[in-house]
Design a protein around this motif. Structure first.
Motif, PDB file in Angstrom:
ATOM      1  N   GLY A  75      -1.243   3.994  -1.839  1.00  0.00           N
ATOM      2  CA  GLY A  75      -1.416   5.249  -0.446  1.00  0.00           C
ATOM      3  C   GLY A  75      -2.760   6.256  -0.257  1.00  0.00           C
ATOM      4  O   GLY A  75      -3.325   6.726   0.439  1.00  0.00           O
ATOM      5  N   ASN A 118       3.733   2.892   4.928  1.00  0.00           N
ATOM      6  CA  ASN A 118       2.459   3.621   5.092  1.00  0.00           C
ATOM      7  C   ASN A 118       1.527   3.461   6.598  1.00  0.00           C
ATOM      8  O   ASN A 118       0.685   2.042   6.640  1.00  0.00           O
ATOM      9  CB  ASN A 118       1.055   2.831   4.370  1.00  0.00           C
ATOM     10  N   THR A 176       0.638  -1.015  -0.165  1.00  0.00           N
ATOM     11  CA  THR A 176      -0.345  -0.401  -0.267  1.00  0.00           C
ATOM     12  C   THR A 176       0.611   1.419   0.023  1.00  0.00           C
ATOM     13  O   THR A 176       0.500   2.089   0.540  1.00  0.00           O
ATOM     14  CB  THR A 176      -0.949  -0.344   0.897  1.00  0.00           C
ATOM     15  N   VAL A 178      -6.619  -6.362   5.951  1.00  0.00           N
ATOM     16  CA  VAL A 178      -5.702  -6.383   5.446  1.00  0.00           C
ATOM     17  C   VAL A 178      -5.733  -8.306   5.026  1.00  0.00           C
ATOM     18  O   VAL A 178      -5.317  -9.028   6.330  1.00  0.00           O
ATOM     19  CB  VAL A 178      -4.457  -5.612   5.763  1.00  0.00           C
ATOM     20  N   ILE A 221     -10.464  -1.057   7.499  1.00  0.00           N
ATOM     21  CA  ILE A 221      -9.585  -1.747   6.485  1.00  0.00           C
ATOM     22  C   ILE A 221      -9.039  -3.153   7.109  1.00  0.00           C
ATOM     23  O   ILE A 221      -8.599  -3.453   7.845  1.00  0.00           O
ATOM     24  CB  ILE A 221      -8.397  -1.192   5.761  1.00  0.00           C
ATOM     25  N   THR A 271      -2.510   3.215   6.557  1.00  0.00           N
ATOM     26  CA  THR A 271      -3.307   1.772   6.301  1.00  0.00           C
ATOM     27  C   THR A 271      -2.795   1.018   8.021  1.00  0.00           C
ATOM     28  O   THR A 271      -4.271   0.760   8.146  1.00  0.00           O
ATOM     29  CB  THR A 271      -1.907   0.233   5.393  1.00  0.00           C
ATOM     30  N   ILE A 327       2.061  -3.907   3.770  1.00  0.00           N
ATOM     31  CA  ILE A 327       1.345  -2.547   3.644  1.00  0.00           C
ATOM     32  C   ILE A 327       2.334  -1.477   3.401  1.00  0.00           C
ATOM     33  O   ILE A 327       2.308  -0.308   3.375  1.00  0.00           O
ATOM     34  CB  ILE A 327       0.567  -2.251   5.052  1.00  0.00           C
ATOM     35  N   VAL A 341      -5.880   4.902  -0.210  1.00  0.00           N
ATOM     36  CA  VAL A 341      -6.076   4.042   1.771  1.00  0.00           C
ATOM     37  C   VAL A 341      -6.477   5.490   2.208  1.00  0.00           C
ATOM     38  O   VAL A 341      -7.337   5.733   3.037  1.00  0.00           O
ATOM     39  CB  VAL A 341      -4.166   3.421   2.834  1.00  0.00           C
ATOM     40  N   LYS A 371      -5.579   1.975   9.585  1.00  0.00           N
ATOM     41  CA  LYS A 371      -6.863   1.759   9.577  1.00  0.00           C
ATOM     42  C   LYS A 371      -7.013   0.294   9.552  1.00  0.00           C
ATOM     43  O   LYS A 371      -7.909  -0.436  10.205  1.00  0.00           O
ATOM     44  CB  LYS A 371      -7.149   2.270   8.239  1.00  0.00           C
ATOM     45  N   MET A 372      -5.993  -0.584   9.847  1.00  0.00           N
ATOM     46  CA  MET A 372      -6.359  -1.925  10.132  1.00  0.00           C
ATOM     47  C   MET A 372      -6.232  -2.485  11.320  1.00  0.00           C
ATOM     48  O   MET A 372      -7.213  -3.263  12.031  1.00  0.00           O
ATOM     49  CB  MET A 372      -4.730  -2.860   9.673  1.00  0.00           C
ATOM     50  N   ALA A 414      -7.453  -5.004   1.807  1.00  0.00           N
ATOM     51  CA  ALA A 414      -6.070  -5.030   0.728  1.00  0.00           C
ATOM     52  C   ALA A 414      -5.170  -6.599   0.579  1.00  0.00           C
ATOM     53  O   ALA A 414      -5.626  -7.050   1.986  1.00  0.00           O
ATOM     54  CB  ALA A 414      -5.110  -4.248   1.529  1.00  0.00           C
TER      55      ALA A 414
END
Length: 215
Positions: free
Chosen positions: A60, A79, A52, A93, A91, A82, A76, A63, A85-86, A71
């Protein structure tokens, strides 16, 4: 192959679609298509790529723009967005070893039923997966990984859609062009037919559905 305006190309991608995106940390990623996905506020895409990238570059951008629902990547990237948010559950992943990821994509493009790999045997990667023994060695059975769309960056395209790539920007792009139902290409340069030697064609035109037309 048809030429198409970038906004019309992205309009074809519905929310929730699976989208392969070429590139490695943004190198070989079609940046203009990333920008257009964000501008059109696409949502809940399953993005398949190597990584990402970083904020403001390549995947990116997606994202940061809230485009990505899931994703499927080998890592990742660098980032922190990412990661945040994960961790927040915004998100999903799925991490896939890099060699396994590209081979699963290749398997989809070549019509294979999957691949056998020793990578991940004896680790958490094998959880929930089939294993086979071949000549005394254990392998994981990994399924093919297709997608609805592939977004590809090329260095050269001719008017038919035959493609070449620049140096390391070749990375995931040619394999992804094999594995998606619809292939959309953004080429840095479009040249007359015959300007690209047949020996230098990496992705033949038969695989390309749409070529972005820039004014």
């Amino acid at each position: 192959m048809k030429t198409i305006a970038i906004d019309k190309a992205v309009e074809m991608i519905p929310d929730g679609a699976s989208v392969m995106i070429g590139g490695f940390m943004g190198i070989g990623t079609p940046q203009a298509l990333m920008d257009e996905l964000v501008r059109q506020q696409k949502r809940n895409l399953t993005v398949i790529g190597n990584d990402t990238s970083v904020p403001g570059n390549g995947i990116g951008k997606l994202v940061s723009g809230g485009v990505v629902g899931k994703a499927i990547v080998s890592h990742i990237g660098l980032n922190p967005e990412t990661q945040a948010k994960m961790n927040a559950g915004e998100i999903e992943v799925e991490l896939v070893p890099q060699g396994t990821l590209i081979e699963r994509i290749r398997a989809a493009g070549f019509g294979l039923g999957g691949i056998l790999t020793p990578t991940g045997v004896g680790t958490v990667v094998e959880e929930g997966k089939r294993k086979l023994e071949v000549d005394g060695r254990q392998y994981l059975v990994e399924p093919p990984l297709p997608a609805d769309f592939a977004l590809v960056e090329a260095f050269l395209s001719d008017y038919y859609g035959n493609l070449t790539y620049a140096l390391t920007a070749r990375n995931f792009n040619p394999v992804m062009a094999m594995a998606a139902a619809t292939v959309i290409v953004d080429a840095a340069h479009v040249v007359p037919v015959g300007m690209i030697s047949p020996d230098n064609v990496v992705t033949p035109a038969v695989l390309v559905d749409y070529l972005i037309a820039h004014n």
